[in-house]
Design a protein around this motif. Structure first.
Motif, PDB file in Angstrom:
ATOM      1  N   ARG A 161       4.648   0.607   2.167  1.00 27.53           N
ATOM      2  CA  ARG A 161       4.654   1.048   0.775  1.00 27.53           C
ATOM      3  C   ARG A 161       3.278   1.603   0.417  1.00 27.53           C
ATOM      4  NH1 ARG A 161       8.437  -0.060  -2.996  1.00 27.53           N
ATOM      5  NH2 ARG A 161       9.345  -1.666  -1.637  1.00 27.53           N
ATOM      6  N   ALA A 188      12.959   2.319  -3.930  1.00 33.77           N
ATOM      7  CA  ALA A 188      11.859   2.720  -4.814  1.00 33.77           C
ATOM      8  C   ALA A 188      12.362   2.753  -6.249  1.00 33.77           C
ATOM      9  CB  ALA A 188      11.311   4.087  -4.401  1.00 33.77           C
ATOM     10  N   SER A 253       6.882   1.688  -8.259  1.00 37.67           N
ATOM     11  CA  SER A 253       6.909   2.082  -6.848  1.00 37.67           C
ATOM     12  C   SER A 253       7.574   3.451  -6.772  1.00 37.67           C
ATOM     13  CB  SER A 253       7.689   1.057  -6.019  1.00 37.67           C
ATOM     14  OG  SER A 253       7.880   1.518  -4.701  1.00 37.67           O
ATOM     15  N   ASN A 301      -1.495   4.063  -2.553  1.00 35.66           N
ATOM     16  CA  ASN A 301      -1.539   2.927  -3.462  1.00 35.66           C
ATOM     17  C   ASN A 301      -2.598   3.122  -4.532  1.00 35.66           C
ATOM     18  OD1 ASN A 301       0.494   1.403  -2.272  1.00 35.66           O
ATOM     19  ND2 ASN A 301      -0.893   0.459  -0.802  1.00 35.66           N
ATOM     20  N   SER A 308       2.390   2.326  -6.665  1.00 35.84           N
ATOM     21  CA  SER A 308       2.189   2.984  -5.373  1.00 35.84           C
ATOM     22  C   SER A 308       2.968   4.280  -5.328  1.00 35.84           C
ATOM     23  CB  SER A 308       2.626   2.075  -4.219  1.00 35.84           C
ATOM     24  OG  SER A 308       4.029   1.853  -4.273  1.00 35.84           O
TER      25      SER A 308
END
Length: 471
Positions: A161, A188, A253, A301, A308
């Motif tokens: 990730r 995600a 994410s 990130n 991220s």
């Protein structure tokens, strides 16, 4: 009531009136060569947008450079019948584009304008195209695996990730199909898709056939097809990244998919060559190789505890040349790359991922030692068979000569079926690892019987799933 002194009255008026005067110096168009416009008398900075006004025609352009008294501009839209002496007026608006949750489920162009016919965007946030720089020492390290739903990637080329990877392939090998599978299957919160410089028909097909209504609801699509001006294609790639940065700042994410990084580099090449930058490597000027890391480094990130951006960039290797300048520069800056092999695609092996040439540099940090060892064993078996394939095919190899080759021969059909996957078949991360362990560690008979289970159905050894048609 006492009267206010005249001096105090004048001072009060000065505070109320903006004394700063920003004169607008209009320029005059003197030359047009190819895509480049030259103007004199223009007071504008690089990156500022201008209007070229010629009788009833108004064309938007952006300042891309200057030399002495000349200012170079690049039109953002098609140019027709411009005449010398046209007025060039700088605009006060900058390069900021609209951002916000209102973008979810929408399709926009490089200007941030909706092109899906669903009405005007009502975003309140504005952010620069250039984004913000994150101190590399403050970035959170890549420590968590990301489930992309594809068996070969989850098990052998595990993605972390916040990782940035390239999808290297020639034309017609299936990179768009693989990108679509990752769009649907990846775990995600938000998906940002940038279709940069590709075929115009792919935009609607990608939205309807790959994303669908449910996928589009949590996605943003930025489309700039091949017939757009190079400056607009460049802006669309930067806008795609800026949207991803916005959602990352909210702790999300984000999955960023850009098709393709090569078209982004080619757009910069067109602009650079048009304003006189010298070509250095196969027609690419130096600014291209400076632009690629500036774009790619914005993904990844955020600071510890933040969101991220896991990014996949497709890279078109012209003529299947892995040493293409853009491919070589991208491979050096990315955190890994997946190579799609044309020979595998011609054999009906989809996704046509060449696990020998592919690598995920973050995999050792996000998987267990046992998983890593199993993946290395599977790669060795595949490579051993590939190196001796010709000898095996003509019957020149005698069974029992080499135990490693014997094992590779016995497990090759099962491993081959394991690497194949249907277009609509999703395999979770844990199941992918379990299946790979079964393929590598089981006896040939047991592996053939039980290692190829996916989605409740065994993989057929002699009749692989029907391949997806490459885009």
């Amino acid at each position: 009531m006492s009267e206010q002194p005249l001096s105090d009255f004048i001072a009060d008026c000065e505070q109320r009136v903006d004394t700063e005067i920003h004169p607008i110096c209009q320029g005059r168009l003197t030359r047009m060569v190819g895509l480049t416009l030259e103007a004199v008398g223009l007071n504008a900075s690089v990156g500022q947008r201008c209007q070229v006004i010629d009788q009833q025609q108004v064309i938007e352009a952006e300042v891309v450079g200057f030399h002495d008294e000349k200012t170079f501009l690049m039109p953002i839209q098609a140019v027709h019948s411009l005449r010398p002496g046209a007025r060039v007026v700088p605009l006060e608006t900058g390069n900021d584009l609209v951002l916000g949750d209102e973008l979810l489920g929408r399709v926009v162009n490089g200007f941030g304008e909706a092109i899906d016919g669903k009405g005007e965007l009502r975003c309140r946030v504005q952010q620069s195209l250039n984004g913000s720089i994150i101190n590399p020492l403050h970035r959170a390290p890549i420590r968590q695996p990301l489930d992309v739903g594809i068996r070969a990637i989850n098990s052998l080329l595990t993605v972390g990730r916040g990782q940035r990877l390239g999808l290297f392939a020639g034309s017609g090998v299936g990179k768009s199909v693989l990108l679509g599978m990752m769009t649907k299957f990846t775990d995600a919160d938000i998906t940002i898709v940038g279709l940069i410089g590709e075929r115009g028909r792919e935009v609607k097909e990608f939205i309807e056939d790959i994303l669908g209504e449910d996928g589009l609801a949590r996605s943003v699509v930025v489309a700039s097809p091949a017939d757009d001006a190079p400056l607009l294609r460049l802006r669309a790639a930067q806008y795609t990244t800026a949207i991803a940065e916005y959602f990352r700042s909210q702790g999300k994410s984000v999955l960023l998919l850009m098709d393709s990084l090569t078209r982004y580099a080619q757009a910069q090449r067109e602009i650079a060559l048009a304003i006189g930058e010298p070509p250095v490597t196969k027609g690419y000027p130096p600014s291209v190789f400076a632009r690629i890391p500036q774009l790619v480094e914005r993904a990844g990130n955020a600071e510890v505890g933040g969101g991220s951006i896991t990014a996949f960039y497709t890279v078109l290797t012209e003529g299947d040349d892995q040493q293409d300048p853009v491919a070589d520069a991208s491979r050096a800056i990315l955190d890994g790359h997946f190579v799609l092999n044309r020979k595998l695609a011609e054999e009906g092996h989809y996704p046509a991922i060449d696990i020998e040439q592919s690598i995920s540099r973050a995999m050792p940090q996000v998987v267990s030692d046992e998983h890593l060892k199993t993946a290395q064993s599977a790669k060795q078996l595949w490579s051993t068979y590939a190196q001796n394939k010709d000898l095996i095919a003509i019957g020149a190899y005698t069974k029992g000569t080499n135990p490693e080759i014997d094992k590779a021969i016995s497990l090759y059909p099962t491993l081959r079926d394991f690497l194949r996957q249907g277009l609509r078949e999703q395999v979770p991360f844990k199941q992918s690892v379990q299946l790979l362990t079964g393929v590598v560690n089981s006896a040939p008979a047991a592996a053939a019987a039980g290692a190829g289970m996916a989605g409740g159905r065994p993989l057929r050894q002699n009749r692989p799933a029907a391949p997806a048609k490459p885009q």
